[in-house]
Design a protein around this motif. Structure first.
Motif, PDB file in Angstrom:
ATOM      1  N   LEU A  95       2.126   0.744  -6.184  1.00 10.46           N
ATOM      2  CA  LEU A  95       3.210   0.072  -7.119  1.00 10.46           C
ATOM      3  C   LEU A  95       2.373  -0.216  -8.554  1.00 10.46           C
ATOM      4  N   ASP A  96       3.417   0.291  -9.692  1.00 10.57           N
ATOM      5  CA  ASP A  96       2.774   0.514 -11.331  1.00 10.57           C
ATOM      6  C   ASP A  96       2.404   1.567 -11.462  1.00 10.57           C
ATOM      7  N   VAL A  97       3.256   2.019 -11.341  1.00 12.24           N
ATOM      8  CA  VAL A  97       2.547   3.805 -11.753  1.00 12.24           C
ATOM      9  C   VAL A  97       3.516   3.795 -12.630  1.00 12.24           C
ATOM     10  N   THR A 136      12.383   2.300  -9.428  1.00 14.47           N
ATOM     11  CA  THR A 136      11.695   0.864 -10.347  1.00 14.47           C
ATOM     12  C   THR A 136      13.212  -0.144  -9.787  1.00 14.47           C
ATOM     13  N   LEU A 137      12.240  -1.182  -9.362  1.00 12.81           N
ATOM     14  CA  LEU A 137      12.496  -1.987  -8.305  1.00 12.81           C
ATOM     15  C   LEU A 137      12.895  -3.078  -9.056  1.00 12.81           C
ATOM     16  N   THR A 138      13.452  -4.086  -9.229  1.00  7.74           N
ATOM     17  CA  THR A 138      14.170  -5.023  -9.762  1.00  7.74           C
ATOM     18  C   THR A 138      13.512  -5.544 -10.952  1.00  7.74           C
ATOM     19  N   ASP A 139      12.228  -5.842 -10.367  1.00  7.23           N
ATOM     20  CA  ASP A 139      11.684  -6.292 -11.763  1.00  7.23           C
ATOM     21  C   ASP A 139      11.119  -5.953 -12.810  1.00  7.23           C
TER      22      ASP A 139
END
Length: 257
Positions: free
Chosen positions: A239-241, A175-178
């Motif tokens: 992304l956005d999985v 999970t990225l920082t955003d």
């Protein structure tokens, strides 16, 4: 004592009645004709002030000192009973008639009886048919979604080439920082056959714990072909999985042609 009389005339049939003033009274009263039963309000008679003056003869000298003869008192006159006026009877109470309907009359005139049949509503039948069709479509779509066939309209190929896909033991997911979910599918394609093999596109499928497809995409191969015993590594990120994805499946995609 003088008692006056008055004449009553019925305004309907002109029948005449002679009654004493006392029968009508000073303010009048309601009377009714005994002949035609007509009733009216009779006013009291006007007071007659004329009286008869009777003068006694002048006595002469010879009879001036003579005793006056005694007058006998007039016999009192009996008052005649007023005529009996017919009283108007009170009207009887009005009772509304009761209507009893038989059991046969209580039946609706719109009841369907042979040889008549109830009318069918075409609009209602079409509405029911449309609802049933929608339920069938929704049920079929749910079953296909459960099996993963509606992920993106893509399925695995029926005929698999003589190639093997070996997945890495640990897939890169974080999970990225955003807050965005990052996932990278990685592994190796191995040609274990004795001839050169063409490498088709691969289909990547992510499923949740209940086995439902939540994400999928088509991955282009890193090489067009592999020689006998050849290997090729692949690694592709998305992304956005969905966070509900827990299982990874990679196979050969079905030819779009």
């Amino acid at each position: 004592m003088f008692m006056g009389r008055m004449l009553l005339i019925c305004p309907a049939c002109n029948t005449r009645y002679v009654v004493p003033d006392a029968a009508i009274g000073a303010t009048g009263r309601q009377v009714r004709c005994a002949s035609c039963k007509h009733s009216w309000y009779q006013q009291a008679a006007a007071l007659d002030l004329e009286t008869e003056h009777q003068s006694d003869p002048v006595p002469d000298e010879t009879s001036r000192h003579a005793p006056a003869p005694e007058r006998s008192a007039p016999e009192p006159r009996r008052a005649e009973a007023p005529p009996k006026m017919a009283e108007e009877p009170a009207p009887p109470p009005i009772t509304p008639p009761r209507y009893e309907r038989s059991v046969e009359n209580r039946r609706s005139s719109f009841a369907h009886e042979p040889p008549f049949r109830p009318r069918r509503n075409p609009a209602r039948l079409w509405t029911i048919a449309a609802l049933l069709f929608a339920l069938v479509i929704a049920g079929g779509g749910f079953l296909l979604w459960q099996s993963g066939w509606l992920s993106s309209g893509m399925t695995f190929a029926a005929q698999q080439p003589a190639l093997e896909i070996v997945l890495d033991a640990k897939q890169d997911r974080q999970t990225l920082t955003d807050g965005t979910e990052y996932f990278a599918a990685s592994g190796t394609i191995v040609n274990s056959s004795a001839i050169e093999q063409q490498v088709p596109p691969m289909l990547v499928v992510l499923k949740d714990v209940q086995g439902r497809t939540v994400y999928s995409w088509t991955m282009n191969p890193p090489v067009r072909s592999l020689a006998p015993g050849g290997k090729a590594e692949f690694n592709e990120a998305k992304l956005d999985v969905p966070r509900s994805a827990t299982e990874l499946f990679i196979g050969w995609a079905r030819d779009s042609e």
